[in-house]
Scaffold this motif. Structure first.
Motif, PDB file in Angstrom:
ATOM      1  N   THR A   1     -20.266  11.420  23.691  1.00  0.00           N
ATOM      2  CA  THR A   1     -19.739  11.919  24.967  1.00  0.00           C
ATOM      3  C   THR A   1     -20.757  12.829  25.652  1.00  0.00           C
ATOM      4  O   THR A   1     -20.876  12.827  26.882  1.00  0.00           O
ATOM      5  N   TYR A   2     -21.504  13.597  24.856  1.00  0.00           N
ATOM      6  CA  TYR A   2     -22.589  14.407  25.447  1.00  0.00           C
ATOM      7  C   TYR A   2     -23.620  13.494  26.127  1.00  0.00           C
ATOM      8  O   TYR A   2     -24.056  13.759  27.255  1.00  0.00           O
TER       9      TYR A   2
ATOM     10  N   LEU B   1     -19.495   4.731  22.073  1.00  0.00           N
ATOM     11  CA  LEU B   1     -18.270   5.525  22.140  1.00  0.00           C
ATOM     12  C   LEU B   1     -17.060   4.707  21.691  1.00  0.00           C
ATOM     13  O   LEU B   1     -16.156   5.234  21.028  1.00  0.00           O
TER      14      LEU B   1
ATOM     15  N   TYR C   1     -16.343  14.188  30.052  1.00  0.00           N
ATOM     16  CA  TYR C   1     -17.135  13.948  28.838  1.00  0.00           C
ATOM     17  C   TYR C   1     -17.760  15.248  28.330  1.00  0.00           C
ATOM     18  O   TYR C   1     -17.855  15.476  27.117  1.00  0.00           O
TER      19      TYR C   1
ATOM     20  N   ILE D   1     -23.224  10.447  27.309  1.00  0.00           N
ATOM     21  CA  ILE D   1     -22.668   9.815  28.513  1.00  0.00           C
ATOM     22  C   ILE D   1     -22.630  10.821  29.663  1.00  0.00           C
ATOM     23  O   ILE D   1     -22.961  10.491  30.814  1.00  0.00           O
ATOM     24  N   ALA D   2     -22.233  12.066  29.358  1.00  0.00           N
ATOM     25  CA  ALA D   2     -22.225  13.107  30.394  1.00  0.00           C
ATOM     26  C   ALA D   2     -23.625  13.319  30.954  1.00  0.00           C
ATOM     27  O   ALA D   2     -23.810  13.449  32.180  1.00  0.00           O
TER      28      ALA D   2
ATOM     29  N   GLU E   1     -14.934  17.206  26.565  1.00  0.00           N
ATOM     30  CA  GLU E   1     -14.578  16.622  25.263  1.00  0.00           C
ATOM     31  C   GLU E   1     -15.652  16.915  24.225  1.00  0.00           C
ATOM     32  O   GLU E   1     -15.358  17.302  23.088  1.00  0.00           O
ATOM     33  N   SER E   2     -16.930  16.753  24.601  1.00  0.00           N
ATOM     34  CA  SER E   2     -18.027  17.020  23.678  1.00  0.00           C
ATOM     35  C   SER E   2     -18.049  18.486  23.254  1.00  0.00           C
ATOM     36  O   SER E   2     -18.239  18.803  22.073  1.00  0.00           O
TER      37      SER E   2
END
Length: 542
Positions: free
Chosen positions: A227-228, A211, A246, A230-231, A249-250
């Motif tokens: 971000t996907y 990221l 996250y 990490i989520a 944002e994704s």
């Protein structure tokens, strides 16, 4: 594949207005290849214009590039089968003009389309072919990309140690040439593999590093994907509040990019987030949107999940309106029970219909080939017994039994006089027989079987050492189900009478698979088969 930065899009569009001939064709292909900055539908329009102009200008290389760009766009929209046809057209042209780079890219695209179709054995074959071509060309960046694609496929096949090996080889090359975009992608993939093997500290470490690079470069797609990821990590480690920003944002970036696959996956994560907070109505809404996008509203897993969240939502409402809603809730419970009963009845009828279809297919070929009447049935019986002896899951055992029952359906395309020929076949006649595996695949590929039945039928004559047909696959490139059927098929065929020879007997058949155990035949399947016959297994009466 060209990838113009966003800042160049306006310049390309302006140049296109006044361009003509080969200059216009080059700009059209550049725009069609703007994978990160243009949605698929726009790229399709540019690729189709490039295709028409390349025909007019008799430019085969540009035509092949347009086919590749068009295929990538269709693949992005989820139409991987149509994209495969386009990629094969591109490959044919590139081979004809001996464009090594074009050949390698077309092979990569074919591999990616098979990857999205979950045909990982086929994907691995084409990715490895592309790797060989790129190693010959000695382009470090392209070699690293092919190493990465092979690693991705290994990971999907749960061959995690091999996947990590390919990823680290690709990472070393990309670090050497300072390709920051690719380094971020490899960090994400390393995180995915470490997630599968349970090394959670490395998962977050690699994803955060990815990221950091993505934000530094400002690449929307990479930021959306990272971000996907990490989520997903935070949800799996029971940290939904950390996951939420996250996810948002994704999803915002995926919507901007019109990437339906990532939009769908973020909806699933949003559903899990709201469910963890007890917000069941919001969770239910997200799950329904997810199921609409995946077109699997009535799959067992999603039906159970929606029903579960519906129950939670109704419970939440009931706590506020206990007295007023008691009667309504009882009616809902009765309706759900009736729905469940109706679904179970429908499922039974569908299963009966599927069983009847399979029997009809098997009978069709046996009616044309009286010498092998019952052959498929006996192979299916032995295949099931081998699979059960190997302690495979019940679902996989059933898939093996279905595939074995119709494994020779492709012989319907072979002339009856060849099937019942009382002498040794000529080379030409045998080549017609060998086509039956691919013909069977073509017959079955569009039927919605519970498992990869068409692929199993396609591969049942492949051999561990690569000496089989139609694709010359080796080892674990061949589906386990197909390797099991291959053993059962050989044993039954040798033990039975054929028009050109008498039965060789079960002892000769067992000697054949024992002698070639690990060479032509899967060793575990051979051991299971030998064990069955030692313990008294016998084929049913013919």
């Amino acid at each position: 594949m060209t990838q113009e930065p966003s800042s160049n899009l306006e310049s390309l569009r302006n140049r296109l207005e006044s361009a003509s001939g080969h200059e216009e064709l080059g700009i059209l292909n550049d725009l069609a290849g703007s994978y990160r900055d243009l949605p698929p539908k726009d790229r399709i329009a540019f690729a189709e214009r490039a295709l028409a102009l390349s025909e007019e200008l008799h430019d085969p290389r540009s035509k092949a590039e347009a086919y590749n760009h068009l295929g990538v766009a269709y693949n992005n929209l989820g139409n991987s089968q149509q994209s495969l046809d386009l990629f094969f057209k591109a490959l044919q042209i590139m081979e004809k003009i001996d464009d090594k780079n074009g050949i390698a890219q077309s092979l990569v695209n074919i591999g990616q389309a098979n990857f999205y179709l979950d045909s990982f054995g086929e994907a691995l074959k084409y990715f490895r072919r592309a790797l060989l071509v790129r190693e010959e060309l000695d382009d470090k960046s392209d070699v690293a990309q092919s190493l990465l694609l092979v690693g991705n496929t290994m990971a999907k096949m749960t061959r995690y140690d091999e996947a990590l090996d390919y990823y680290y080889k690709a990472l070393a090359i990309k670090e050497e040439i300072n390709d920051r975009v690719a380094i971020s992608q490899i960090y994400n993939n390393l995180g995915n593999v470490y997630l599968e093997i349970g090394e959670m500290e490395k998962v977050l470490e690699y994803r955060l590093q990815a990221l950091h690079i993505d934000r530094e470069l400002g690449n929307k797609w990479e930021i959306a994907l990272t971000t996907y990821n990490i989520a997903e990590y935070y949800l799996q480690t029971k940290q939904p509040e950390a996951a939420y920003p996250y996810i948002l944002e994704s999803q915002e970036l995926a919507t901007d990019l019109d990437n339906k696959g990532l939009i769908r996956d973020n909806l699933h994560n949003l559903s899990l987030y709201h469910e963890s907070r007890g917000e069941y109505q919001k969770a239910l809404q997200c799950q329904r949107q997810y199921s609409e996008l995946t077109k699997t509203l009535f799959s067992d897993e999603l039906t159970e999940r929606i029903a579960e969240m519906q129950t939670k939502y109704e419970t939440e409402r009931l706590e506020k309106l206990v007295a007023e809603r008691t009667r309504e809730l009882e009616q809902r419970v009765n309706d759900l029970a009736q729905t469940k009963s109706d679904l179970q009845f429908s499922k039974s009828r569908l299963q009966a219909a599927l069983d009847g279809t399979i029997r009809a297919l098997a009978t069709t070929i046996e009616a044309r080939d009286p010498y092998t009447a019952g052959h498929q049935r006996r192979v299916a019986s032995l295949s099931r017994a081998i699979a059960e002896t190997m302690c495979l899951p019940e679902k996989q055992v059933e898939e093996i039994h279905i595939a074995a029952t119709i494994h020779d359906i492709g012989k319907i395309d072979v002339p009856a006089e060849i099937l019942s020929c009382p002498r040794q076949l000529t080379e030409v006649e045998f080549s017609l027989i060998k086509n039956h595996a691919r013909t069977g695949y073509e017959i079955l590929r569009d039927i919605d079987f519970p498992g990869p039945i068409a692929e199993i039928v396609l591969q049942h004559h492949e051999r561990m050492d690569g000496s089989g047909y139609p694709s010359g696959l080796k080892g674990e490139e061949i589906l386990l189900e197909a390797r099991i059927i291959a053993v059962a098929d050989v044993v039954e065929a040798m033990a039975s009478h054929r028009p050109y020879r008498a039965a060789l007997g079960i002892d000769a058949a067992l000697e054949e698979i024992s002698k070639n155990k690990g060479v032509k035949y899967d060793p575990e399947a051979v051991d299971a088969c030998m064990k069955l016959f030692r313990e008294g297994f016998r084929f049913e009466e013919k």
